[in-house]
Motif scaffolding. Structure first.
Motif, short mmCIF file in Angstrom:
data_model
loop_
_atom_site.label_atom_id
_atom_site.label_comp_id
_atom_site.label_asym_id
_atom_site.label_seq_id
_atom_site.Cartn_x
_atom_site.Cartn_y
_atom_site.Cartn_z
N VAL A 22 0.84 -1.20 0.00
CA VAL A 22 0.00 0.00 0.00
C VAL A 22 0.87 1.25 0.00
O VAL A 22 0.68 2.18 -0.80
N LEU A 23 1.85 1.28 0.90
CA LEU A 23 2.71 2.46 1.02
C LEU A 23 3.53 2.68 -0.25
O LEU A 23 3.71 3.81 -0.70
N ALA A 24 4.03 1.59 -0.83
CA ALA A 24 4.82 1.70 -2.06
C ALA A 24 3.97 2.24 -3.21
O ALA A 24 4.43 3.10 -3.98
N CYS A 25 2.75 1.74 -3.34
CA CYS A 25 1.88 2.19 -4.44
C CYS A 25 1.44 3.63 -4.24
O CYS A 25 1.40 4.42 -5.20
N ALA A 26 1.12 4.00 -3.00
CA ALA A 26 0.70 5.37 -2.72
C ALA A 26 1.84 6.35 -3.01
O ALA A 26 1.62 7.44 -3.56
N ALA A 27 3.06 5.96 -2.66
CA ALA A 27 4.22 6.82 -2.90
C ALA A 27 4.47 7.04 -4.38
O ALA A 27 5.07 8.05 -4.77
N GLU A 28 4.00 6.10 -5.21
CA GLU A 28 4.19 6.21 -6.66
C GLU A 28 2.97 6.80 -7.36
O GLU A 28 2.82 6.67 -8.57
N GLY A 29 2.08 7.44 -6.59
CA GLY A 29 1.02 8.23 -7.18
C GLY A 29 -0.34 7.57 -7.28
O GLY A 29 -1.30 8.20 -7.73
N ALA A 30 -0.46 6.30 -6.87
CA ALA A 30 -1.75 5.61 -6.96
C ALA A 30 -2.69 6.08 -5.86
O ALA A 30 -2.26 6.44 -4.76
N HIS A 31 -3.99 6.04 -6.15
CA HIS A 31 -5.00 6.12 -5.10
C HIS A 31 -5.25 4.68 -4.67
O HIS A 31 -5.76 3.87 -5.44
N VAL A 32 -4.87 4.36 -3.45
CA VAL A 32 -4.94 2.98 -2.98
C VAL A 32 -6.11 2.80 -2.03
O VAL A 32 -6.23 3.52 -1.04
N VAL A 33 -6.96 1.84 -2.33
CA VAL A 33 -8.03 1.45 -1.43
C VAL A 33 -7.54 0.22 -0.66
O VAL A 33 -7.42 -0.87 -1.23
N ALA A 34 -7.20 0.44 0.59
CA ALA A 34 -6.60 -0.58 1.43
C ALA A 34 -7.66 -1.20 2.31
O ALA A 34 -8.34 -0.50 3.06
N THR A 35 -7.80 -2.52 2.24
CA THR A 35 -8.86 -3.21 2.98
C THR A 35 -8.28 -4.25 3.92
O THR A 35 -7.22 -4.83 3.67
N ASP A 36 -9.01 -4.49 5.01
CA ASP A 36 -8.59 -5.48 6.00
C ASP A 36 -9.74 -5.62 6.99
O ASP A 36 -10.71 -4.84 6.94
N ILE A 37 -9.63 -6.58 7.91
CA ILE A 37 -10.57 -6.67 9.03
C ILE A 37 -9.97 -6.06 10.29
O ILE A 37 -10.63 -6.01 11.33
N ASN A 38 -8.74 -5.59 10.21
CA ASN A 38 -8.01 -5.00 11.33
C ASN A 38 -8.21 -3.49 11.34
O ASN A 38 -7.51 -2.75 10.64
N ALA A 39 -9.19 -3.03 12.13
CA ALA A 39 -9.55 -1.62 12.12
C ALA A 39 -8.41 -0.73 12.60
O ALA A 39 -8.15 0.34 12.03
N GLU A 40 -7.73 -1.14 13.66
CA GLU A 40 -6.65 -0.33 14.21
C GLU A 40 -5.49 -0.22 13.23
O GLU A 40 -4.89 0.84 13.06
#
Length: 249
Positions: A22-40
């Motif tokens: 997620v961090l790598a893609c965001a740093a390269e200009g993507a809008h990243v929709v990051a999903t998980d069941i871990n809210a924190e």
């Protein structure tokens, strides 16, 4: 800005390889929709970069996936990262183990990809390319490992799923590849080491099977995810790509 203007979906994003990707893609200009069941975990991730949007999503819930897909704009790429490592041989594997591992490692990937496919194909038609990256493993159809019967079976299924998807959609601009890491130092691995009878020996054993003499880090894996989601890999599809530190040489 290798992903500038692209929308990317990533599951299991709160920690480990998913978070690093997620961090790598965001740093390269993507809008990243990051999903998980871990809210924190998602909360702290969202604070890392303005390009990151977080969504609580259980990828084992087919109805939730459909609802999520209906609420989203089309994606240019997805990284199906969610998975579970089951330890054991055929002698101590139960039907419940089998169902859980296949539901998380394979069925969730099928549901997510199926739900997001119309958008991916639309983006591929408009922009000439879209990409699916699936988390497999060196423990799969590539190589057998002791006490990984069920895990290896599910990851072999992921490779088969990936190759079939690639064949079905290669002429429509949608690429599909599987990522096959070696042993990666993640919270999941640390939990398995801590839960072993002799954690110090377990860590030594994991390192000993890596010819490079160390565990992979998430930062060894995320660049390959970035490459496969970017247009730099536009001539790569249907591949099970090893990032294993030489284990399978």
């Amino acid at each position: 800005m290798r992903l500038n203007g692209k929308r990317i979906f990533i599951s299991a994003a709160a920690q480990g390889i998913g978070r690093a990707s997620v961090l790598a893609c965001a740093a390269e200009g993507a809008h990243v929709v990051a999903t998980d069941i871990n809210a924190e975990g998602l909360k702290t991730l969202a604070a890392e970069h303005a390009n990151i949007e977080t969504v609580l999503l259980d990828v084992m819930n087919a109805d939730a996936i459909k609802a999520f897909a209906a609420s989203q704009q089309a994606f240019d790429g997805i990284f199906n990262c969610a998975g579970f490592v089951h330890n054991g041989t055929i002698e101590n594997t139960t039907d419940a183990d089998w169902d859980f591992s296949f539901d998380l490692n394979v069925r969730s990937m099928y549901h997510v990809t199926q739900a997001l496919l119309p958008g991916l194909l639309a983006q591929a038609k408009t922009n000439g390319a879209a990409s699916v990256v699936n988390m497999a493993s060196m423990a799969s159809s590539v190589k057998g490992f002791r006490n990984r019967l069920l895990y290896g079976t599910t990851k072999a299924a992921v490779i088969g799923f990936t190759k079939a998807m690639a064949a079905d959609y290669v002429e429509r601009g949608l690429r599909c590849n599987a990522l096959c890491p070696g042993t990666v130092d993640t919270p999941s691995l640390r939990a398995r080491i801590a839960g072993s009878p002799d954690p110090m020996q377990a860590e030594k054993d994991f390192i000993a099977r890596q010819p490079m003499g160390r565990l992979a880090t998430v930062d060894d894996i995320a660049p390959m995810v970035l490459f496969l989601l970017s247009d730099e890999s536009r001539f790569v599809s249907g591949q099970a790509i090893l990032v294993d530190g030489g284990v399978t040489i």
